[in-house]
Design a protein around this motif. Sequence first.
Motif, PDB file in Angstrom:
ATOM      1  N   GLN A   1     -40.943   7.748 -53.945  1.00 17.82           N
ATOM      2  CA  GLN A   1     -40.747   9.175 -53.683  1.00 17.82           C
ATOM      3  C   GLN A   1     -39.393   9.431 -53.024  1.00 17.82           C
ATOM      4  OE1 GLN A   1     -44.427   9.792 -51.530  1.00 17.82           O
ATOM      5  NE2 GLN A   1     -45.412  10.701 -53.310  1.00 17.82           N
ATOM      6  N   PHE A   2     -38.966   8.529 -52.135  1.00 17.88           N
ATOM      7  CA  PHE A   2     -37.644   8.690 -51.528  1.00 17.88           C
ATOM      8  C   PHE A   2     -36.542   8.542 -52.568  1.00 17.88           C
ATOM      9  CE2 PHE A   2     -33.952   6.236 -50.031  1.00 17.88           C
ATOM     10  CZ  PHE A   2     -33.322   7.231 -49.303  1.00 17.88           C
TER      11      PHE A   2
ATOM     12  N   ALA B   1     -43.533  13.922 -57.026  1.00 18.28           N
ATOM     13  CA  ALA B   1     -43.132  15.044 -56.174  1.00 18.28           C
ATOM     14  C   ALA B   1     -43.292  16.355 -56.940  1.00 18.28           C
ATOM     15  CB  ALA B   1     -41.696  14.874 -55.699  1.00 18.28           C
TER      16      ALA B   1
ATOM     17  N   TYR C   1     -41.607  18.744 -52.217  1.00 15.94           N
ATOM     18  CA  TYR C   1     -42.409  17.845 -51.386  1.00 15.94           C
ATOM     19  C   TYR C   1     -43.072  16.768 -52.238  1.00 15.94           C
ATOM     20  CZ  TYR C   1     -46.088  21.019 -53.081  1.00 15.94           C
ATOM     21  OH  TYR C   1     -46.925  21.782 -53.875  1.00 15.94           O
ATOM     22  N   PRO C   2     -43.309  15.586 -51.641  1.00 12.29           N
ATOM     23  CA  PRO C   2     -44.051  14.522 -52.348  1.00 12.29           C
ATOM     24  C   PRO C   2     -45.540  14.841 -52.325  1.00 12.29           C
ATOM     25  CG  PRO C   2     -43.534  13.795 -50.141  1.00 12.29           C
ATOM     26  CD  PRO C   2     -42.918  15.161 -50.286  1.00 12.29           C
TER      27      PRO C   2
ATOM     28  N   LYS D   1     -36.302  11.603 -54.641  1.00 11.61           N
ATOM     29  CA  LYS D   1     -35.661  12.672 -53.858  1.00 11.61           C
ATOM     30  C   LYS D   1     -34.153  12.462 -53.803  1.00 11.61           C
ATOM     31  CE  LYS D   1     -35.786  14.722 -49.195  1.00 11.61           C
ATOM     32  NZ  LYS D   1     -34.474  14.307 -48.614  1.00 11.61           N
ATOM     33  N   TYR D   2     -33.740  11.221 -53.595  1.00 10.04           N
ATOM     34  CA  TYR D   2     -32.313  10.919 -53.519  1.00 10.04           C
ATOM     35  C   TYR D   2     -31.608  11.274 -54.831  1.00 10.04           C
ATOM     36  CZ  TYR D   2     -27.985   8.246 -53.137  1.00 10.04           C
ATOM     37  OH  TYR D   2     -26.663   7.877 -53.128  1.00 10.04           O
TER      38      TYR D   2
ATOM     39  N   PHE E   1     -41.465  13.375 -47.050  1.00  8.74           N
ATOM     40  CA  PHE E   1     -40.589  12.395 -47.685  1.00  8.74           C
ATOM     41  C   PHE E   1     -40.178  11.368 -46.647  1.00  8.74           C
ATOM     42  CE2 PHE E   1     -39.564  15.544 -51.085  1.00  8.74           C
ATOM     43  CZ  PHE E   1     -39.788  14.713 -52.174  1.00  8.74           C
ATOM     44  N   SER E   2     -40.093  10.114 -47.080  1.00 11.91           N
ATOM     45  CA  SER E   2     -39.663   9.055 -46.193  1.00 11.91           C
ATOM     46  C   SER E   2     -38.185   8.769 -46.418  1.00 11.91           C
ATOM     47  CB  SER E   2     -40.488   7.800 -46.449  1.00 11.91           C
ATOM     48  OG  SER E   2     -40.024   6.738 -45.656  1.00 11.91           O
ATOM     49  N   TYR E   3     -37.636   7.880 -45.610  1.00 13.71           N
ATOM     50  CA  TYR E   3     -36.280   7.381 -45.806  1.00 13.71           C
ATOM     51  C   TYR E   3     -36.207   5.999 -45.173  1.00 13.71           C
ATOM     52  CZ  TYR E   3     -35.959   9.300 -41.078  1.00 13.71           C
ATOM     53  OH  TYR E   3     -36.199   9.608 -39.768  1.00 13.71           O
TER      54      TYR E   3
ATOM     55  N   ALA F   1     -44.007   5.326 -51.025  1.00 14.83           N
ATOM     56  CA  ALA F   1     -43.018   6.018 -50.188  1.00 14.83           C
ATOM     57  C   ALA F   1     -41.603   5.763 -50.688  1.00 14.83           C
ATOM     58  CB  ALA F   1     -43.156   5.566 -48.732  1.00 14.83           C
TER      59      ALA F   1
END
Length: 638
Positions: A119-120, A21, A165-166, A123-124, A535-537, A116
């Motif tokens: 990257q999530f 990211a 952003y990723p 982010k977390y 970003f995914s979740y 994905a």
Amino acid sequence: MGSWTAIRCQCCVMPTIQTLAVMRLRESIKPETKKWLISVLETPANPGGAQILVHPGEDDEDDILLLSATECLLLQATERLGLAKADHNKSITTFSYKNKNHFLNSDKINIFLTLAEQQFLLKYEVENLKILQETCLPGYPKYRLYPGQHIVHFLQKWGIIVKFYPIHDKEKLNNLQKRWYKEISLAPQPIETVRAYFGEPIALYFSFLGFFTLSLIAMVLLSYIPAFLQDSSDKYIIFAVFNVLWSTVTLELWKRHSATKAYFWGTLNLKSYIKLPRAEFWGTLIKSPITGRLEPHYPHWKRKMRICFVTVPSVCIFLGLAVDGMNMYLYWETWIKKWYETNPSNMAALGLYLPSICYTLFMEMLNSAYMRVATALTEYENHRLESSFQNHLTIKVLVFRFINCFGLLFYITFCLQDLQLLRKRLSSLLIVSQVISQFKESLLPYLKQRLKLDPVWVKKGKVDTYPFIDEVVSEGDMFSYPGLFDDYMELLVQFGYVSLFSSVYPLTAALLILNNITEIRTDAFKLCQIFQKPFSYPEANIGIWQTAFETLGFLSVITNCFLVAISPEIQAVCKKYEVGPEKILLYMLAAEHILIILKLFLAFAIPDKPAWLHLKVMQMEYRSQEAFKKMPRQDIFN
């Protein structure tokens, strides 16, 4: 040029570090601010850091940070969020870091976790980074952080972090594009690859789009049945009953399909993770009675006042505009019919379609304007969580779109009882609306992107000499992904056209199949080429949209029964056997109740999960309980 954070854990030493990211910071950010942010991000977790791998870009004065994570951090985050993975028995089990050797490929992070997911998880970890001691932001003394506050959240709110952003993996992206939309073939979509690259929500959308499109084939085949019937009145009854059963079976089978997908993806029984406040949320800082930390607070009564005295009147104004548009269309339609009767010609015949086309354009413009207003109103309501924000926005838009898209069709059906006008209106909607939608969703963003200035990063009068940095920044200059809201709304409207009204216009399903075959490729193209990678979740189903589709399914019972009752063929049969309006109404109500009972029976008879999946879920829950019992007491309460 700077270098990556030194890896302290020997088991996580990697020959190369993959950037997951990017953080774009404020232009001309002060060097001490950037150094402080780097130190906080890369500090180990015990002293209060995120233990993220950070690269400062070209030098300490540039406004960019490259972010990555070690294998240990990603695996620990997988356990904290309760993601489930396949063990050596190929059973899906909630991941445990202490027992990581029991899981398949846990020693190969790029196989064990998709891009994905990595990257999530990054982010977390970044967004959950909290400040431990009260401090002023280095370089910006007017900004103060208090214990317990989420650092990244406030830096975004103050404009210190401009974008987060990723980034794409070019090799994986090229392979996905080739299989997804560049090759013309009858092969199914590569949903597993889509999920690995873009995450569960996007994979579920494309899976549902393909599932829905495939289910429409049954409607197309049904349209050929009337050719073999001697009594034309039977076709309405067959179509009406089939519409009701089709909508129920399709949605119930989708539940089973999505549950199976979610099980193998490890998100079926995902425990909820702590959700941070929205960056736009604001309020008075008070001590939280739960955590004891200073947190922004906004009273519920103020939000309710804003909803009652600002949101509701504004929505009513737009609903009034939608109703005015319907009245203008009906007036114009009546006028042009009379004009055609007195001046019959080829040009006048073409003019008969003009009111419908103009009204469709009006609908699309009103939908677009209302979406912007609804978003602004939901922002004004100041919701704390993103989930609450999305739910309130969805409800606003669903109410308006239902009136704007289906209101006129219901009026023509129940009030005017004009099946010819209903067919004409449906044909206009299915052709004009789909063309406008394709242009607005794909071609227009593509043209805007092409017309933008060259995104190569130019700074201080010279072009950077680091191609990877240029590429990363170019991705940040792309349009932000708008999410799946409009895509699901389009599918909801399509589902309504089919389930509610296709009994009087059998071509509906065929036109939608042609549109959706194109839609899959254009949606895939814009996701891969036009917008930033989102970003995914973790996600297990399509959420509130499932309820919206099922609601339309129940409304289809009323609509189809009424369309059967007012069809000319049925009316002729009733007249032949001297069946009065009162008896027709009674028969219609009886048929409606029978079909509703049949829908409920089908929904009950088709389990949401296959029997084998239900057994697997019970086994997974049992293993989780047994593992919890064996945990040391101190681990349970930590």
